[in-house]
Scaffold this active site. Sequence first.
Site, short mmCIF file in Angstrom:
data_model
loop_
_atom_site.label_atom_id
_atom_site.label_comp_id
_atom_site.label_asym_id
_atom_site.label_seq_id
_atom_site.Cartn_x
_atom_site.Cartn_y
_atom_site.Cartn_z
N ASP A 6 0.87 -1.17 0.00
CA ASP A 6 0.00 0.00 0.00
C ASP A 6 0.91 1.22 0.00
O ASP A 6 2.12 1.11 0.27
CB ASP A 6 -0.88 -0.05 1.25
CG ASP A 6 -1.65 1.24 1.47
OD1 ASP A 6 -2.39 1.65 0.56
OD2 ASP A 6 -1.49 1.84 2.55
N ASP A 8 -0.22 5.17 0.96
CA ASP A 8 -0.48 6.11 2.04
C ASP A 8 -0.64 5.39 3.37
O ASP A 8 -1.48 4.50 3.53
CB ASP A 8 -1.74 6.93 1.74
CG ASP A 8 -1.57 7.82 0.53
OD1 ASP A 8 -0.62 8.63 0.54
OD2 ASP A 8 -2.35 7.70 -0.43
#
Length: 223
Positions: A6, A8
């Site tokens: 991922d 953020d």
Amino acid sequence: MLVVFDVDGTLVDSQHAIVAAMTEAYVGAGLAAPSREAILGIVGLSVPEAVAVLSASGVDHPVAAIGDAYKAAFNRARTAAPRADPLYPGAREAIAALAARGDVLLGLATGNSRRGVERFIDTFGFHGVFATTQSADDAPSKPHPGMLLLACAEAGVTPEETVMIGDTTFDMQMARAAGARAIGVAWGYHPPERLAAAGAQTVLSRFDELIPALSPPQTEATA
């Protein structure tokens, strides 16, 4: 092995930009902004789904317009100061170590747009590092397994050969739905106990714990 990150809350500490942009979007619509806690709680979802969750109690909220305003505000901030949101300590070193291994492919799966993915790669000089990058423009929002399944297909690996690294329950649920392993990180936007409950095999407290954690779980020998 395919290791998918991922962005953020996992690789980049973007909480200030996310909160500021979402606050601007709601205030611009003449509405009270959600709390910081509520905003960070939806990080990982694609923008339409995130705004829908934040506006669940406001049936008259212009969800689409708020989402568009958020994306515009966030993109303005990132364009004006692309390095304002730093990589988390150890992120670059972990990526470099994994990229140097012949038995590992790297990928991204993020609720960001394709433009956001490209900006991330440009900003931090990660050109040629990731074998596959999946965004909100490519598949349904997390926790739907679509992004991860597309990443597996593009990299030529099976879900069983794939590990998802993320900071939210959405990442963990996506991995489990796809049939991949899930590893959480404690420095992001969802607490470790929620990550564990959502299916994280383990939750890292520092990036230097990642490579040891990628080893397959040991099973107890039977007599």
